[in-house]
Design an enzyme around this catalytic site. Structure first.
Site, mmCIF file in Angstrom:
data_model
loop_
_atom_site.group_PDB
_atom_site.id
_atom_site.type_symbol
_atom_site.label_atom_id
_atom_site.label_comp_id
_atom_site.label_asym_id
_atom_site.label_seq_id
_atom_site.Cartn_x
_atom_site.Cartn_y
_atom_site.Cartn_z
ATOM 1 N N TRP A 194 3.569 -34.496 51.111
ATOM 2 C CA TRP A 194 4.420 -35.371 51.924
ATOM 3 C C TRP A 194 4.372 -34.849 53.362
ATOM 4 C CZ3 TRP A 194 10.204 -34.700 52.873
ATOM 5 C CH2 TRP A 194 10.780 -35.886 53.336
ATOM 6 N N ASP A 230 10.011 -29.056 44.507
ATOM 7 C CA ASP A 230 10.594 -30.266 45.091
ATOM 8 C C ASP A 230 10.716 -31.308 43.977
ATOM 9 O OD1 ASP A 230 11.528 -32.218 46.703
ATOM 10 O OD2 ASP A 230 9.798 -32.320 48.044
ATOM 11 N N LYS A 246 16.306 -41.751 45.160
ATOM 12 C CA LYS A 246 15.559 -42.774 44.405
ATOM 13 C C LYS A 246 16.223 -43.035 43.058
ATOM 14 C CE LYS A 246 12.724 -41.037 47.468
ATOM 15 N NZ LYS A 246 12.218 -41.505 48.698
HETATM 16 C C1 LMR Z 1 8.512 -41.454 51.200
HETATM 17 O O1 LMR Z 1 7.688 -40.537 51.203
HETATM 18 O O2 LMR Z 1 8.237 -42.633 51.464
HETATM 19 C C2 LMR Z 1 9.925 -41.141 50.837
HETATM 20 O O3 LMR Z 1 10.061 -39.816 50.456
HETATM 21 C C3 LMR Z 1 10.870 -41.506 51.893
HETATM 22 C C4 LMR Z 1 10.752 -40.657 53.097
HETATM 23 O O4 LMR Z 1 11.792 -40.152 53.537
HETATM 24 O O5 LMR Z 1 9.654 -40.500 53.633
#
Ligand code: LMR
Length: 398
Positions: free
Chosen positions: A131, A211, A246
């Protein structure tokens, strides 16, 4: 003189920016596969009934808006820790506890600052890819950030490369692992893979930071917690970042926690004293509403059962949309090429589409996904899978 003269403009957030671009798009058949939010058959991110009922109860019974403490709502912390670690986990007696945070992101930022301030010298290792906000959060805290391979250019999970890289991580560093529903790829480790990772974590004395943002969206509430519980039982120390965004549909209420497992009860309290000090500087005390909703649901058997069934409904629907999309790609001769979409777990799929193909989908079909090729499967519309498949086929044709 301008004080701001040297302030340069940075690009907008790659994920949240898509929400704005999508809202501004006037195309009637636009499709948002960007940010990770669940949409129902009507295309709405509705509030779960269990949440609505809990909110109604709170509205009637709440008597104060005074601050919750630095660690947040104790009942929330205790019930969420049970959900994550298992209700009868012996760690919960005195060696594990939660600090409530503004969302899972807040928990990550709190972990980052805790590592930077209290565990000097430690670097953190992230999956490649991960992420994007993982990268910026740990860099912002001043940590040395390294990467271990996870999914390669062939869009396949490469466990051997991951294990080989982890075997060379400096002893004592922190390794961030995604409990389930890997963001952005959707590729998860098998139980056998997890055990092999655990062996390396133990051999190299690494501190795992798990996570856990999608509990209930992979294979089920309990199944998704399997690796977390394995690590909690085998590692003496562990950090877990948990999100209620979520699975409780509480996105904007910013509800999550950092759960710490420590070697002794006394050490847990030492760590928690530091966390309270850090949170005071970050956000003082956490927002209360979402956590009160979660506590109300988890403390009530009926509400909890309703919530769990609603979550299970979401999970199953996303899984069926994955299969539906692969089926819709079949007439275009693309079912094999995109078979991984049905095998991945959770909200996201690393589709394997290139940044150019993603751009064409947006320009020519008003289909929005992250430039990396990550598509939010929970944003699909069952009635428009054929339309999406046709668009994908068009951009995949040289
Ligand atoms: C995402 O990756 O779309 C979600 O985790 C929301 C975010 O905060 O980015």
């Amino acid at each position: 003189m301008s004080h701001f003269a040297n302030v340069a403009r940075v690009p907008g957030d790659p994920i949240l920016g898509l929400m704005d671009a999508y809202r501004a798009d006037l195309h009637p058949a636009k499709l948002d596969l960007g940010v990770g939010v669940y949409k129902d058959a009507q295309g709405l991110t509705s509030i779960p009934h269990a949440v609505k009922l809990a909110e109604q109860r709170l509205l009637d019974s709440e008597t104060t808006k005074t601050y919750v403490g630095g660690h947040g709502d104790a009942l929330f912390g205790s019930l969420l820790s049970q959900l994550v670690l298992g209700a009868d986990n012996p760690l919960l007696v005195e060696r594990a506890a939660a600090t409530q945070t503004p969302g899972g992101t807040g928990a990550l930022r709190l972990s980052a600052d805790f590592i930077a301030q209290c565990l000097p010298g430690k670097g953190i290792w992230l999956s490649d890819p991960t992420w994007p906000i993982h990268e910026s959060i740990f860099a912002a805290a001043g940590l040395r950030v390294g990467h271990y391979p996870y999914v390669g250019a062939d869009n396949q999970l490469n466990v051997e490369a991951m294990l080989a890289a982890l075997s060379h991580v400096p002893k004592g560093d922190v390794v961030l692992l995604h409990a389930c529903c890997h963001n952005p790829t959707g590729f998860d480790l098998t139980p056998r893979d997890w055990k092999r990772v655990l062996e390396i974590v133990k051999a190299r004395d690494l501190l795992p930071l798990i996570d856990f943002a999608y509990q209930g969206f992979g294979d089920g509430l309990e199944q998704d917690a399997w690796a977390v519980r394995l690590f909690a039982s085998e590692c003496t120390e562990l950090l877990i970042t948990s999100s209620c965004s979520k699975n409780f549909g509480l996105y904007r209420e910013r509800t999550g926690a950092l759960i710490v497992c420590a070697h002794t009860a006394q050490k847990l309290q030492d760590v928690r004293s530091q966390l309270a000090f850090i949170t005071r500087n970050l956000w003082s005390t956490p927002p209360a509403h979402g956590a009160a909703v979660v506590a109300t649901i988890l403390a009530d058997n009926e509400l909890k059962a309703l919530w769990a069934s609603e979550l299970e409904g979401m999970r199953k629907r996303v899984a069926s949309l994955r299969f539906g999309l692969v089926d819709a790609l079949r007439p275009h001769g693309l079912a094999d090429r995109f078979a991984h979409i049905a095998e991945q777990r959770g909200m996201f799929s690393y589709t394997g589409l290139t940044p150019q193909q993603v751009q064409r989908l947006r320009d020519e079909f008003s289909v929005y996904m992250v430039g990396s090729g990550r598509a939010n499967m929970a944003g699909l519309d069952a009635n428009r899978l054929d339309q999406l498949a046709k668009a994908i086929a068009t951009v995949c044709t040289p």
